[in-house]
Design a protein around this motif. Structure first.
Motif, PDB file in Angstrom:
ATOM      1  N   GLY A  11       1.071  -0.929   0.579  1.00 20.14           N
ATOM      2  CA  GLY A  11       0.096   0.406   0.241  1.00 20.14           C
ATOM      3  C   GLY A  11       0.829   0.810   0.288  1.00 20.14           C
ATOM      4  N   PRO A  12       0.157   2.506   0.187  1.00 12.63           N
ATOM      5  CA  PRO A  12       0.951   3.848  -0.112  1.00 12.63           C
ATOM      6  C   PRO A  12       1.426   4.132   1.808  1.00 12.63           C
ATOM      7  N   SER A  13       2.454   4.726   0.996  1.00 12.17           N
ATOM      8  CA  SER A  13       2.716   5.297   2.650  1.00 12.17           C
ATOM      9  C   SER A  13       2.125   5.882   3.286  1.00 12.17           C
ATOM     10  N   PRO A  14       2.281   6.014   4.686  1.00  7.37           N
ATOM     11  CA  PRO A  14       0.567   7.404   5.269  1.00  7.37           C
ATOM     12  C   PRO A  14       1.296   8.100   4.875  1.00  7.37           C
ATOM     13  N   ARG A  15       2.929   9.079   5.421  1.00  2.73           N
ATOM     14  CA  ARG A  15       2.435  10.007   4.771  1.00  2.73           C
ATOM     15  C   ARG A  15       2.704  10.331   2.697  1.00  2.73           C
ATOM     16  N   PHE A  20      -7.203  11.464   0.890  1.00  2.84           N
ATOM     17  CA  PHE A  20      -7.904  10.709   0.430  1.00  2.84           C
ATOM     18  C   PHE A  20      -9.696  10.898   0.754  1.00  2.84           C
ATOM     19  N   LEU A  21      -9.585  10.582  -0.418  1.00  6.27           N
ATOM     20  CA  LEU A  21     -11.308  10.267  -1.179  1.00  6.27           C
ATOM     21  C   LEU A  21     -12.375   9.266  -1.043  1.00  6.27           C
ATOM     22  N   VAL A  22     -13.176   8.756   0.247  1.00 10.53           N
ATOM     23  CA  VAL A  22     -13.829   7.537  -0.302  1.00 10.53           C
ATOM     24  C   VAL A  22     -14.966   7.119  -0.945  1.00 10.53           C
ATOM     25  N   GLN A  23     -15.791   7.459  -2.087  1.00  7.52           N
ATOM     26  CA  GLN A  23     -16.993   7.117  -2.581  1.00  7.52           C
ATOM     27  C   GLN A  23     -17.933   6.526  -2.440  1.00  7.52           C
ATOM     28  N   TYR A  24     -18.839   6.742  -2.330  1.00 12.48           N
ATOM     29  CA  TYR A  24     -19.847   5.159  -2.646  1.00 12.48           C
ATOM     30  C   TYR A  24     -21.417   5.565  -3.037  1.00 12.48           C
ATOM     31  N   LYS A  25     -22.121   5.172  -2.886  1.00 10.94           N
ATOM     32  CA  LYS A  25     -23.663   5.133  -3.348  1.00 10.94           C
ATOM     33  C   LYS A  25     -24.603   4.444  -2.044  1.00 10.94           C
ATOM     34  N   ASN A  26     -24.914   6.284  -2.224  1.00 14.08           N
ATOM     35  CA  ASN A  26     -26.178   5.227  -0.632  1.00 14.08           C
ATOM     36  C   ASN A  26     -27.408   4.111  -1.463  1.00 14.08           C
ATOM     37  N   PRO A  37      -7.969  12.719   5.874  1.00 12.07           N
ATOM     38  CA  PRO A  37      -6.368  13.344   5.711  1.00 12.07           C
ATOM     39  C   PRO A  37      -5.490  12.187   5.249  1.00 12.07           C
ATOM     40  N   GLY A  38      -4.487  12.952   4.851  1.00 13.08           N
ATOM     41  CA  GLY A  38      -3.459  12.346   4.773  1.00 13.08           C
ATOM     42  C   GLY A  38      -2.562  10.890   5.454  1.00 13.08           C
ATOM     43  N   HIS A  39      -2.599  11.445   6.470  1.00 15.83           N
ATOM     44  CA  HIS A  39      -1.585  10.660   7.001  1.00 15.83           C
ATOM     45  C   HIS A  39      -2.723   9.583   8.098  1.00 15.83           C
ATOM     46  N   GLU A  40      -3.663   9.503   7.858  1.00 15.65           N
ATOM     47  CA  GLU A  40      -4.441   8.506   8.138  1.00 15.65           C
ATOM     48  C   GLU A  40      -4.590   7.231   7.348  1.00 15.65           C
ATOM     49  N   ASP A  41      -4.874   6.188   7.976  1.00 14.51           N
ATOM     50  CA  ASP A  41      -4.862   4.893   7.228  1.00 14.51           C
ATOM     51  C   ASP A  41      -5.875   3.935   7.234  1.00 14.51           C
ATOM     52  N   GLN A  42      -7.022   4.581   8.136  1.00 15.81           N
ATOM     53  CA  GLN A  42      -7.895   4.265   7.606  1.00 15.81           C
ATOM     54  C   GLN A  42      -9.493   5.356   8.625  1.00 15.81           C
ATOM     55  N   VAL A  43     -10.469   4.701   7.523  1.00 18.43           N
ATOM     56  CA  VAL A  43     -11.292   5.533   8.166  1.00 18.43           C
ATOM     57  C   VAL A  43     -12.828   4.712   8.274  1.00 18.43           C
ATOM     58  N   THR A  44     -13.911   5.200   9.094  1.00 17.08           N
ATOM     59  CA  THR A  44     -15.353   4.455   9.333  1.00 17.08           C
ATOM     60  C   THR A  44     -16.758   5.368   8.713  1.00 17.08           C
ATOM     61  N   PRO A  88     -10.716  -0.217   5.734  1.00 16.36           N
ATOM     62  CA  PRO A  88      -9.486   0.018   5.713  1.00 16.36           C
ATOM     63  C   PRO A  88      -8.974   1.021   4.886  1.00 16.36           C
ATOM     64  N   LEU A  89      -7.577   1.400   4.487  1.00 14.51           N
ATOM     65  CA  LEU A  89      -7.305   2.277   2.959  1.00 14.51           C
ATOM     66  C   LEU A  89      -6.584   1.243   2.473  1.00 14.51           C
ATOM     67  N   THR A  90      -5.639  -0.258   2.769  1.00 15.10           N
ATOM     68  CA  THR A  90      -5.188  -0.529   2.728  1.00 15.10           C
ATOM     69  C   THR A  90      -5.771  -2.154   1.287  1.00 15.10           C
ATOM     70  N   MET A  91      -6.324  -2.165   0.669  1.00 11.34           N
ATOM     71  CA  MET A  91      -7.718  -2.598  -0.031  1.00 11.34           C
ATOM     72  C   MET A  91      -6.885  -2.886  -1.852  1.00 11.34           C
ATOM     73  N   ALA A  92      -6.982  -3.830  -1.918  1.00 14.69           N
ATOM     74  CA  ALA A  92      -6.374  -5.201  -3.210  1.00 14.69           C
ATOM     75  C   ALA A  92      -7.681  -4.321  -4.003  1.00 14.69           C
TER      76      ALA A  92
END
Length: 294
Positions: A11-15, A20-26, A37-44, A88-92
């Motif tokens: 995966g990319p280096s944390p920094r 990042f941007l997570v896109q989806y449809k409701n 933020p770019g220093h994060e590697d996960q989000v809820t 998680p931000l480290t996805m195949a």
């Protein structure tokens, strides 16, 4: 001999990214985006529906450049109290979706033109090509940008039948064709001055009905609920047309109705619904809308 280079992580280096941007449809099929933020590697991702499948697409941004997406399918828990799913931000990376062409329809006709509309249920084409033969039997072609889903073919002959063939192009590959038969309308004859004098003008012209907006008001795994407006006049009946697994489908609705639920659909699929109104034997429309079953 130079020392061996260090192995890079999957995966990319944390920094390495600015953000990042997570896109989806409701659940209603509306696109949503969550900035991280770019220093994060996960989000809820919160505010989701229980027991629902979501496709999450992750993009990374670095010095104004967008990278990605990498994607994953997540399923919320069936318990109504569990309303979140973690991404998680480290996805195949997921292989790109191969675009598909479906349902070419004639949506309007004049003495010299035909308006065409089509659906792309998944993927994205670079461009389209509409091919047909003119009145002299000569082949013609009209190129359409990949972000469009309709085109008007002009310069045709009145009261003439045309077979329209639509191709999609993606990464140099041709998909299709999907085809439809369209007939241009006949030219209206201009009445002679005598005929115009003999025809009494009505004191008040009859009010022609108008179709307003068609909207999706609800969805389930096997149905879509539609609603429409008639800002003027009254229709004798309506029809809803769409393409199902077995081919074109038609649902008839009484003229006094302004909504209908179309059942027998497939779960998690996009449908393009066309609504026509009928008045004194004349067809008005269509007005169209895209709906997605849950």
């Amino acid at each position: 001999m130079p020392p061996p280079s260090p192995c890079s992580s999957p995966g990319p280096s944390p920094r390495a990214f600015d953000h990042f941007l997570v896109q989806y449809k409701n659940g209603d099929g509306q696109p949503k985006a969550v900035r991280v933020p770019g220093h994060e590697d996960q989000v809820t991702i919160s505010g989701l529906e229980p027991d629902h499948k979501y496709k999450m697409n992750l993009y990374g941004f670095h010095y104004g450049q967008r990278m990605g997406p990498v994607s994953v399918i997540g399923l919320t828990a069936p318990d109504y109290e569990a309303m979140t799913t973690e991404v998680p931000l480290t996805m195949a990376p997921e292989p790109p979706t191969k675009p598909r062409l479906e349902e070419l329809t004639v949506t309007d006709a004049t003495p010299e033109s035909l308006q065409l509309s089509w659906t792309v249920p998944e993927g994205q084409f670079d461009h389209f090509l509409v091919q047909y033969k003119n009145g002299d039997g000569q082949p013609k072609a009209v190129r359409v940008p990949g972000h469009e889903d309709q085109v008007t073919i002009s310069g045709l002959e009145p009261d003439h039948k045309y077979k329209m063939n639509l191709y999609g192009f993606h990464d140099g590959q041709r998909v299709g064709p999907v085809s439809v038969i369209g007939v241009t309308t006949a030219e209206e004859e201009t009445p002679s001055p005598t005929e115009m004098e003999e025809t009494p003008s009505p004191t008040e012209p009859p009010e022609e009905p108008i179709l307003g907006e068609l909207t999706v008001t609800g969805s389930s795994p096997d149905s879509l609920s539609l609603s429409w407006t008639v800002p003027q006049g009254h229709f004798d009946s309506f029809t809803v047309q769409y393409k199902g697994r077995a081919g074109p489908q038609v649902v008839r609705v009484g003229g006094e109705e302004s909504e209908v639920t179309v059942e027998g659909l497939e779960a998690g699929r996009k449908y393009k619904m066309h609504l026509y109104g009928f008045h004194d034997g004349q067809r008005v429309g269509p007005v169209s809308v895209i709906g997605v079953t849950t």
